[in-house]
Design a protein around this motif. Structure first.
Motif, PDB file in Angstrom:
ATOM      1  N   LEU A  97      13.814   6.481   3.981  1.00 60.32           N
ATOM      2  CA  LEU A  97      12.563   6.118   4.075  1.00 60.32           C
ATOM      3  C   LEU A  97      11.638   5.249   5.428  1.00 60.32           C
ATOM      4  O   LEU A  97      11.193   4.467   5.189  1.00 60.32           O
ATOM      5  N   CYS A  98      13.239   5.545   6.542  1.00 58.91           N
ATOM      6  CA  CYS A  98      12.498   5.526   8.007  1.00 58.91           C
ATOM      7  C   CYS A  98      11.965   4.326   8.068  1.00 58.91           C
ATOM      8  O   CYS A  98      10.936   3.638   8.848  1.00 58.91           O
ATOM      9  N   GLY A 153       2.362   3.786  -3.605  1.00 57.32           N
ATOM     10  CA  GLY A 153       2.430   4.064  -2.820  1.00 57.32           C
ATOM     11  C   GLY A 153       3.795   4.063  -2.591  1.00 57.32           C
ATOM     12  O   GLY A 153       4.142   5.262  -1.474  1.00 57.32           O
ATOM     13  N   GLY A 154       4.980   5.003  -3.434  1.00 54.66           N
ATOM     14  CA  GLY A 154       5.790   5.397  -3.423  1.00 54.66           C
ATOM     15  C   GLY A 154       5.662   6.992  -2.791  1.00 54.66           C
ATOM     16  O   GLY A 154       6.532   7.737  -2.073  1.00 54.66           O
ATOM     17  N   TYR A 165       3.847   7.537  -0.936  1.00 53.47           N
ATOM     18  CA  TYR A 165       3.534   7.830   0.768  1.00 53.47           C
ATOM     19  C   TYR A 165       4.638   7.331   1.332  1.00 53.47           C
ATOM     20  O   TYR A 165       4.492   7.961   2.328  1.00 53.47           O
ATOM     21  N   ALA A 166       5.511   5.972   0.364  1.00 46.75           N
ATOM     22  CA  ALA A 166       6.958   6.564   1.420  1.00 46.75           C
ATOM     23  C   ALA A 166       7.896   7.775   1.301  1.00 46.75           C
ATOM     24  O   ALA A 166       8.402   7.496   2.555  1.00 46.75           O
ATOM     25  N   ALA A 167       7.820   8.375   0.255  1.00 44.88           N
ATOM     26  CA  ALA A 167       8.515   9.136   0.462  1.00 44.88           C
ATOM     27  C   ALA A 167       8.316  10.545   1.237  1.00 44.88           C
ATOM     28  O   ALA A 167       8.981  11.680   2.011  1.00 44.88           O
ATOM     29  N   THR A 213      13.297  11.257  -3.371  1.00 42.04           N
ATOM     30  CA  THR A 213      13.672  10.447  -2.652  1.00 42.04           C
ATOM     31  C   THR A 213      15.188   9.566  -3.566  1.00 42.04           C
ATOM     32  O   THR A 213      15.128   8.023  -3.903  1.00 42.04           O
ATOM     33  N   LEU A 271       6.881   9.148   4.714  1.00 37.58           N
ATOM     34  CA  LEU A 271       7.379   9.556   6.229  1.00 37.58           C
ATOM     35  C   LEU A 271       8.316  10.250   6.304  1.00 37.58           C
ATOM     36  O   LEU A 271       8.552  10.755   7.405  1.00 37.58           O
ATOM     37  N   LYS A 272       9.455  10.338   5.643  1.00 36.14           N
ATOM     38  CA  LYS A 272      10.718  10.623   6.214  1.00 36.14           C
ATOM     39  C   LYS A 272       9.722  12.214   6.630  1.00 36.14           C
ATOM     40  O   LYS A 272      10.670  13.334   8.549  1.00 36.14           O
ATOM     41  N   TYR A 313      12.023  18.585   2.744  1.00 31.77           N
ATOM     42  CA  TYR A 313      11.361  17.421   2.214  1.00 31.77           C
ATOM     43  C   TYR A 313      10.408  17.485   0.956  1.00 31.77           C
ATOM     44  O   TYR A 313       9.557  18.668   1.100  1.00 31.77           O
ATOM     45  N   VAL A 314      10.864  16.738  -0.290  1.00 28.49           N
ATOM     46  CA  VAL A 314       8.629  16.792  -1.471  1.00 28.49           C
ATOM     47  C   VAL A 314       8.330  15.313  -1.138  1.00 28.49           C
ATOM     48  O   VAL A 314       8.932  14.922  -1.507  1.00 28.49           O
ATOM     49  N   GLY A 344       9.771   3.092  -5.352  1.00 31.36           N
ATOM     50  CA  GLY A 344       8.807   4.407  -5.383  1.00 31.36           C
ATOM     51  C   GLY A 344       9.381   4.908  -6.967  1.00 31.36           C
ATOM     52  O   GLY A 344       9.173   5.366  -8.178  1.00 31.36           O
ATOM     53  N   GLY A 390      14.507  16.639  -2.049  1.00 31.46           N
ATOM     54  CA  GLY A 390      13.724  16.916  -1.246  1.00 31.46           C
ATOM     55  C   GLY A 390      13.387  15.662  -1.322  1.00 31.46           C
ATOM     56  O   GLY A 390      12.012  15.117  -0.184  1.00 31.46           O
ATOM     57  N   HIS A 427       0.790  -1.328   0.018  1.00 33.03           N
ATOM     58  CA  HIS A 427      -0.026  -0.238   0.101  1.00 33.03           C
ATOM     59  C   HIS A 427       1.250   1.424  -0.017  1.00 33.03           C
ATOM     60  O   HIS A 427       0.631   2.257  -0.954  1.00 33.03           O
ATOM     61  N   TYR A 428       2.102   1.026   0.912  1.00 34.65           N
ATOM     62  CA  TYR A 428       2.565   2.445   0.506  1.00 34.65           C
ATOM     63  C   TYR A 428       4.159   2.490   0.513  1.00 34.65           C
ATOM     64  O   TYR A 428       5.074   3.520   0.909  1.00 34.65           O
ATOM     65  N   GLY A 429       4.428   1.330  -0.094  1.00 36.06           N
ATOM     66  CA  GLY A 429       5.786   1.412  -0.916  1.00 36.06           C
ATOM     67  C   GLY A 429       7.029   1.077   0.189  1.00 36.06           C
ATOM     68  O   GLY A 429       8.124   2.072  -0.740  1.00 36.06           O
ATOM     69  N   THR A 454       4.375  11.680  -9.871  1.00 38.58           N
ATOM     70  CA  THR A 454       3.796  10.304  -9.819  1.00 38.58           C
ATOM     71  C   THR A 454       2.249  11.291  -8.930  1.00 38.58           C
ATOM     72  O   THR A 454       1.755  10.672  -8.737  1.00 38.58           O
ATOM     73  N   GLU A 505       8.363  12.227  10.599  1.00 35.85           N
ATOM     74  CA  GLU A 505       8.736  11.764  11.283  1.00 35.85           C
ATOM     75  C   GLU A 505       9.634  13.307  11.667  1.00 35.85           C
ATOM     76  O   GLU A 505      10.061  13.163  13.183  1.00 35.85           O
TER      77      GLU A 505
END
Ligand SMILES: Cc1ncc(COP(=O)(O)O)c(C=O)c1O
Ligand SMILES: Cc1ncc(COP(=O)(O)O)c(C=O)c1O
Lengths: 368, 368
Positions: free
Chosen positions: A104-105, B200-201, B203-205, A194, B207-208, B186-187, A201, A192, A66-68, B194, B211
């Motif tokens: 990616l935490c 997913g990517g 949302y993964a991007a 990934t 997280l940081k 972060y961006v 992603g 900024g 779901h969240y890659g 996308t 945090e």
């Protein structure tokens, strides 16, 4: 952070038949065993094991779907003429993996332990390293978030796995230039984002540009996401241009992956006293150099192809023919030297090669 | 493109115990059944089925684990006072899913068929829709690339699944403002990336940034990836600002997700003759409006919270207190109207509600 881990082993009862060296397809066949380790919040990484390669069972709500949240690495094991297995700068891959993890935490792995596990796995699977010229055993370490939870947050459970796939020679008939297109619509990542992490992603985002590219384009060349002006990298390679006697490559700016091959190329060029510059490089500058007859070579650098000369660069209406579509002298020398070191044919002045030894297998067997 | 599909059913032998309405946790409990359909190149989408919810078995080399090729959706089923199940504009979610599919090079689904399958699944799992005020059954359709292949290319095999999770009331004690921080390092994504796909990517991007945010920050507000100047959206909501009597929301620019709630909010405001503008909106403008006492309200809009008033906006050194940290009149009216329509308490002038009927279950049962 990490406690001392023992690697449990569960050997498969019978080994699969290996493909012939001349029928190897990239990434479709896998060795008999894989390395697996789990992470549980509060407990850290645990249950390191080498087990038969087989499907995993995972909840439909596992966060990876779901969240890659995932990272991966790519490197190779090579067989020398003497029949020894060796790795090329593998410690850099695990270091980069932790760099990706941080973005990616994902909790960091113990790099030294991962390397030890990898060496034991390669020692066990040594027969899977194909023998023919230019072939190798591709190594894919990766981490996925496995917690069953539909919430956008770092997961509390992960799986770290290493799988192995024998791969054929990248160049069937010797090193050969490719055609690359500069991508001006789609963007892979931005400062900024990934880009400097090796996470799924980025690759998912890249597919559309490749799909849209004309027939015959091997890969696309990404420009920066802000001005769409500065060169970043190619799909799975860093990129170098030889302009007027100097080799130029885009500086690491936060959105480019720091390639192990890129770093090795820079070191080799310095060693040979070839001027090399890491700096901002615009497509305009490359185009200008081409118009003035100063664009002498262009090539990509990455684990898969090692060095990939670029014979033609398509940029909108422009088609830049580079070095008459032939492999340049610098690209050739880099390719020969790097593959020479990787396969143990050339001396290794930098200590880049890490042998996989009989005692790696012994220490593994001792734990059975 | 799609042939007529029949949905096969495999009912579970015994139903799980359902959590009590007051102990529902978002995204951790799943209904008894799920919808699954496979895609095979050359064959298209096939083998539509409703089966017991259970882990799936998947190869470690499945492309989803490596190259992130996936999309998902999120919507809810609501129970009316009369005990009827209903969906809110679900056709928009499947349309958006196909939009995401196109960006991620995933083959399109048959939207009408997906909707039919969803209604049958909800009819079967109606008892899983919790009854208490503000609760609902969260619906998660998603597609993952399942081909076992380590190559960066669109996959040739996919799985399309729909899973269901009962969720508690978002606001335990009535609608309540949150604190949001503007993210300047972060961006999440950039034009050409996308951002307008639900993959997913993205949302993964994200997280940081979450945090790194200070304690008490519910979500971050993303700025555009190019100039880091223009407002885009919040983690899982689109965002609206009421400035000097007008409601302003960032225009869809290619990097913002087109929310179903966003679209509904805009239609409602127009219906009420409240001036609403979709346009570029910079953080400077919002700050300026706040300084002049013209920033009257700010709120997020998304499926999870419906409307989420923003009581405080943190932007570097600045802390913008909005409407004295209280829910504004427009946010309140939108929340009441939208939830009223969703739960069947308010008339639905736009035909947004889609009832799930007894005949959906009948037509499903007929195929057993
Ligand atoms: C995006 C990207 N850039 C560059 C590279 C080259 O890195 P390396 O030389 O470590 O293989 C790769 C391949 O790993 C890549 O995926
Ligand atoms: C990034 C993002 N923006 C906006 C939204 C709001 O969309 P919707 O109103 O369709 O739930 C969501 C949630 O789905 C989201 O994830």
């Amino acid at each position: 952070m990490e406690k001392e881990h023992a690697i449990q082993i569960d050997l498969c009862s019978s080994r699969k038949e290996k493909p012939r060296d001349d029928e190897l397809e990239f990434g479709r066949t896998f060795a008999d065993h894989m390395f697996v380790m789990d992470y549980t919040e509060g407990e850290g990484w645990h249950d390191a094991r080498i087990v038969p390669y087989e499907p995993i069972t995972i909840d439909p709500s596992a966060m990876i779907f779901h969240y890659g949240q995932s990272v991966f690495e790519g490197m190779k094991a090579y067989l020398t003429a003497e029949g020894n297995a060796q790795l090329f700068r593998p410690e850099r891959n695990f270091k980069r993996m932790n760099h990706s993890n941080s973005r990616l935490c994902i909790p960091p792995i113990d790099e030294a332990f991962a390397l030890k596990a990898l060496k034991q796995l390669i020692a066990l699977e040594k027969e899977w390293i194909p023998k023919a010229e230019g072939t190798s055993l591709y190594i894919r370490p990766f981490i996925i978030s496995t917690e069953p939870f539909l919430g956008v947050a770092p997961a509390r459970h992960y799986k770290f796995m290493i799988i192995l796939s024998p791969v054929g020679a990248y160049y069937k008939e010797g090193i050969n230039p490719i055609k690359i297109a500069v991508e001006s619509e789609y963007v892979r990542t931005v400062k900024g984002g990934t880009g400097e992490a090796k996470t799924g992603g980025n690759y998912a985002a890249s597919l559309k540009a490749q799909e849209a590219a004309e027939e015959g384009i091997a890969q696309v060349l990404w420009l920066d996401g802000v001005e769409k002006k500065y060169i970043e990298e190619v799909g799975s390679m860093n990129v170098f241009f030889k302009i007027d006697g100097k080799v130029v490559t885009p500086a690491l700016n936060g959105s480019i992956l720091e390639g192990v091959t890129r770093n090795s190329v820079i070191q080799l060029l310095k060693h040979w006293d070839v001027p090399v510059e890491e700096r901002k490089l615009s497509m305009d500058e490359v185009f200008q150099a081409h118009q003035e007859g100063k664009l002498e070579e262009a090539f990509g650098a990455g684990t898969a192809a090692v060095i990939s000369p670029i014979g033609e660069l398509v940029w909108g209406e422009h088609r830049l023919n580079i070095n008459s579509g032939k492999t340049g002298a610098v690209a050739k020398k880099l390719y020969d030297t790097l593959t020479g070191i990787q396969y143990g044919k050339t001396i290794d002045p930098f200590g880049w090669v890490m042998p996989v030894e009989e005692r790696d297998l012994q220490s593994l067997k001792a734990t059975v």
